[in-house]
Design a protein around this motif. Structure first.
Motif, PDB file in Angstrom:
ATOM      1  N   TRP A 119       0.595  -1.379   0.587  1.00 50.84           N
ATOM      2  CA  TRP A 119       0.618   0.273   0.048  1.00 50.84           C
ATOM      3  C   TRP A 119       1.059   0.988   0.013  1.00 50.84           C
ATOM      4  O   TRP A 119       0.640   2.227  -0.505  1.00 50.84           O
ATOM      5  CB  TRP A 119      -0.940   0.395   1.569  1.00 50.84           C
TER       6      TRP A 119
ATOM      7  N   TYR B 166       1.983   1.393  -3.825  1.00 50.24           N
ATOM      8  CA  TYR B 166       0.835   2.151  -3.701  1.00 50.24           C
ATOM      9  C   TYR B 166       0.066   3.564  -4.009  1.00 50.24           C
ATOM     10  O   TYR B 166       0.653   3.787  -5.014  1.00 50.24           O
ATOM     11  CB  TYR B 166       0.155   1.640  -3.600  1.00 50.24           C
TER      12      TYR B 166
ATOM     13  N   PRO C  72       3.159  -2.389  -6.775  1.00 44.32           N
ATOM     14  CA  PRO C  72       2.939  -3.173  -5.536  1.00 44.32           C
ATOM     15  C   PRO C  72       2.104  -4.662  -5.440  1.00 44.32           C
ATOM     16  O   PRO C  72       2.107  -4.751  -4.678  1.00 44.32           O
ATOM     17  CB  PRO C  72       1.644  -2.355  -5.155  1.00 44.32           C
TER      18      PRO C  72
ATOM     19  N   MET D  70      -6.775  -3.795  -4.635  1.00 43.08           N
ATOM     20  CA  MET D  70      -5.717  -3.221  -5.227  1.00 43.08           C
ATOM     21  C   MET D  70      -6.212  -2.591  -6.538  1.00 43.08           C
ATOM     22  O   MET D  70      -5.875  -2.220  -7.094  1.00 43.08           O
ATOM     23  CB  MET D  70      -4.134  -3.595  -5.038  1.00 43.08           C
TER      24      MET D  70
ATOM     25  N   MET E 254      -6.806   0.489  -8.956  1.00 42.45           N
ATOM     26  CA  MET E 254      -5.439   0.140 -10.045  1.00 42.45           C
ATOM     27  C   MET E 254      -6.268   0.817 -11.269  1.00 42.45           C
ATOM     28  O   MET E 254      -5.695   0.646 -12.051  1.00 42.45           O
ATOM     29  CB  MET E 254      -4.174  -0.672 -10.148  1.00 42.45           C
TER      30      MET E 254
END
Length: 576
Positions: free
Chosen positions: A143, A146, A153, A198, A202
């Motif tokens: 994270w 990211y 990530p 994630m 993204m």
């Protein structure tokens, strides 16, 4: 209390706060203010007044900023009270003294991520490598990467191997690797669900949704499902979104309604702070399932600091605080969830439980009554109202509420496992309201739907034993219940009582002794055992058991028990 006494008290409860020479030179005002603040804080802590406790420690820490004991107490009080500023201030003292608690480093990290201070976040993550949280560091680092946009990530989370059950999270620092190694070698709990989050964050929608679907059977957190459904709905893929929010949980029902109405479920962006908050809330819940600790409280509170708009963090904090014996603080935490949040109904149900726990039963009842009047009431609304009426021993009204809940459930086409628990509640309430015919009908229907549910077999069987009705068949019911749950003291008591009523004293005493050993504080079990002892001629043991029953007996039973202790067992004083 004189100033001198306050200073002495301060020195006693905080060893080393003031050396003799310092005490002699300190001003009366300064020492008395610090001492008074500390003593007030300790007293408020004992009373469970978290805000007052934190304020007292804050004042004491301001007067003695280098005192480690005050700093640690101030940190714990600040965390429990949700005072982030005080917690961070106390950590400065603890860090300077080399006494930083592991969860304090987590707070430093979460605060840095929230402020997008990636340098501090990386330093904090490095320091956590040797702490008890090292097992989840790959997720934390992912994270950070990211958020900082300094790498890939997903590479830190690795592929999708079989990972340890998150509930096995250990507080033993030796239980986890302490160095950053290739992701393929790092068995990290929570990694799969955070990979899904994630991917969605993204913008890799199809990959994220595919992973969510794959993980659903393994108990994927509701919030991750909502993230995926929210992203699908924003793209106009409503049918797929609806499929992800199937289920009876209130949040799922609310999500379906919003998707159908074209309303947003969650904000369109998901930040690194959101990811850290979801991780900490999940860890707090899992640690708390093992035992309530300062660590579980800290993780939950830090999650609220990181993502105050995330209802899950507040729900988790509330549950942890309540289990730690802080129901008022738990109730206050729920006030941070917006009334239009998708978890609003979940919050409302928990709020009612906490209002009862804080002795505001009248307020809880008024709230529950208003919910069934002011909106399109759900099955859960009526069940909550029925539970409150039962708590207040208003059994007829409880039965009516459960009947409403049953009607709604049947109208929605629910069957089997969705209906028998409501029928059990309805039958019990009707029985306690004096309508045994109606109660027996509801309980019999529950048994027909769930013939292997021990709780149903036991309730219907024991209710008939109490009324000396259909005793032989009732005995068979509790025998079946006992076979299904042989270590349940209440069911074993029913079994022993059925033997007693059918004249099998040796088996009755054996079963009732086992039940009393399993739950020695249960008044009914001890009274039954006493009656059985008396019939077997064991008069001294009978009176001993009746005395044990009397200690926790309700008044209606206490009168009967006193008579038995004084004059022995008679037809009039026999247990029901």
């Amino acid at each position: 209390m004189p100033v001198k006494s306050l200073t002495i008290a301060m020195a006693l409860v905080v060893p080393g706060l003031m050396a003799p020479a310092q005490a002699a030179n300190a001003t009366v005002d300064a020492s008395s203010v610090a001492a008074s603040a500390y003593v007030r804080a300790r007293a408020a802590d004992v009373r469970g007044e978290l805000q007052a406790s934190a304020a007292g420690y804050a004042a004491a820490l301001a007067m003695a900023p280098g005192e480690e004991d005050i700093a640690l107490r101030a940190y714990r009080a600040a965390i429990a009270a949700g005072d982030k500023a005080l917690a961070l201030r106390a950590l400065k003292t603890l860090d300077a003294a080399g006494k930083m608690p592991a969860d304090g480093r987590v707070l430093i990290l979460a605060d840095a991520v929230t402020n997008r201070d990636w340098v501090t976040a990386n330093v904090a993550a490095n320091l956590l490598e040797k702490e008890v949280f090292s097992l989840v560091l790959p997720v934390v680092r992912a994270w950070i990467v990211y958020g900082s946009k300094q790498g890939d990530p997903l590479a830190l989370l690795g592929p999708l191997p079989a990972v340890p059950d998150p509930s096995s999270l250990s507080e033993n620092p030796k239980a986890a690797p302490t160095n950053v190694v290739p992701a393929q070698q790092t068995p990290t709990p929570y990694a799969p669900e955070h990979r899904a989050a994630m991917l969605l964050a993204m913008g890799k929608l199809d990959e994220g949704v595919a992973l969510v679907r794959e993980l659903q059977a393994a108990g994927l957190p509701v919030r991750i499902r909502l993230l995926a459904a929210s992203a699908l709905a924003r793209k106009g893929r409503r049918d797929e979104a609806l499929a992800l929010v199937a289920g009876d949980e209130p949040a799922m029902a609310a999500a379906r309604a919003r998707i159908a109405a074209g309303q947003a479920l969650l904000p369109p962006t998901y930040t690194a702070a959101d990811g850290i908050a979801d991780l900490l809330a999940r860890m707090a819940a899992d640690v708390n399932r093992q035992r309530v600790t300062p660590v579980s409280i800290a993780l939950a509170r830090i999650a609220t600091f990181a993502a105050p708009a995330n209802a899950i963090t507040w729900l988790t904090a509330s549950e942890v605080l309540n289990q730690a014996g802080r129901p008022q603080a738990a109730l206050a935490a729920l006030g941070n969830v917006r009334p239009d949040d998708v978890f609003a109904d979940t919050v409302a149900a928990l709020r009612l439980r906490l209002m009862v726990a804080t002795d505001d039963k009248a307020g809880a009842l008024a709230t529950a009554q208003a919910r069934v009047v002011q909106r399109q009431a759900t099955t859960d609304d009526w069940l909550s109202l029925g539970d409150l009426y039962s708590e207040l021993e208003r059994h007829r009204e409880a039965a009516d509420a459960y009947t409403k809940a049953l009607g709604l459930a049947e109208g929605q086409g629910r069957q089997g496992d969705d209906l028998w628990p409501i029928l059990l509640l309805q039958g019990g309430a009707l029985d306690r309201a004096g309508d045994w015919a109606g109660g027996k009908a509801a309980l019999s229907r529950a048994l027909a739907l769930a013939p292997e549910q021990a709780v149903v077999l036991n309730y219907l069987g024991y209710a008939q034993l109490e009324k000396r009705e259909n005793v032989t068949e009732a005995r068979k019911m509790v025998e079946r219940a006992s076979a299904l749950r042989p270590d349940d003291p209440s069911i074993t008591d029913s079994l022993g009582w059925s033997y007693y009523l059918t004249g099998d004293l040796p088996r009755a005493i054996d079963a009732l002794e086992k039940a009393a050993k399993g739950d020695p504080a249960q008044s009914t079990i001890n009274e039954h055992l006493g009656d059985a002892y008396w019939r077997a001629g064991r008069r001294y043991e009978a009176r001993y058991s009746w005395h044990a029953a009397l200690i926790v007996a309700e008044e209606a039973s206490a009168k009967r028990l006193r008579e038995k202790i004084d004059t022995g067992l008679t037809t009039q004083t026999a247990a029901p």
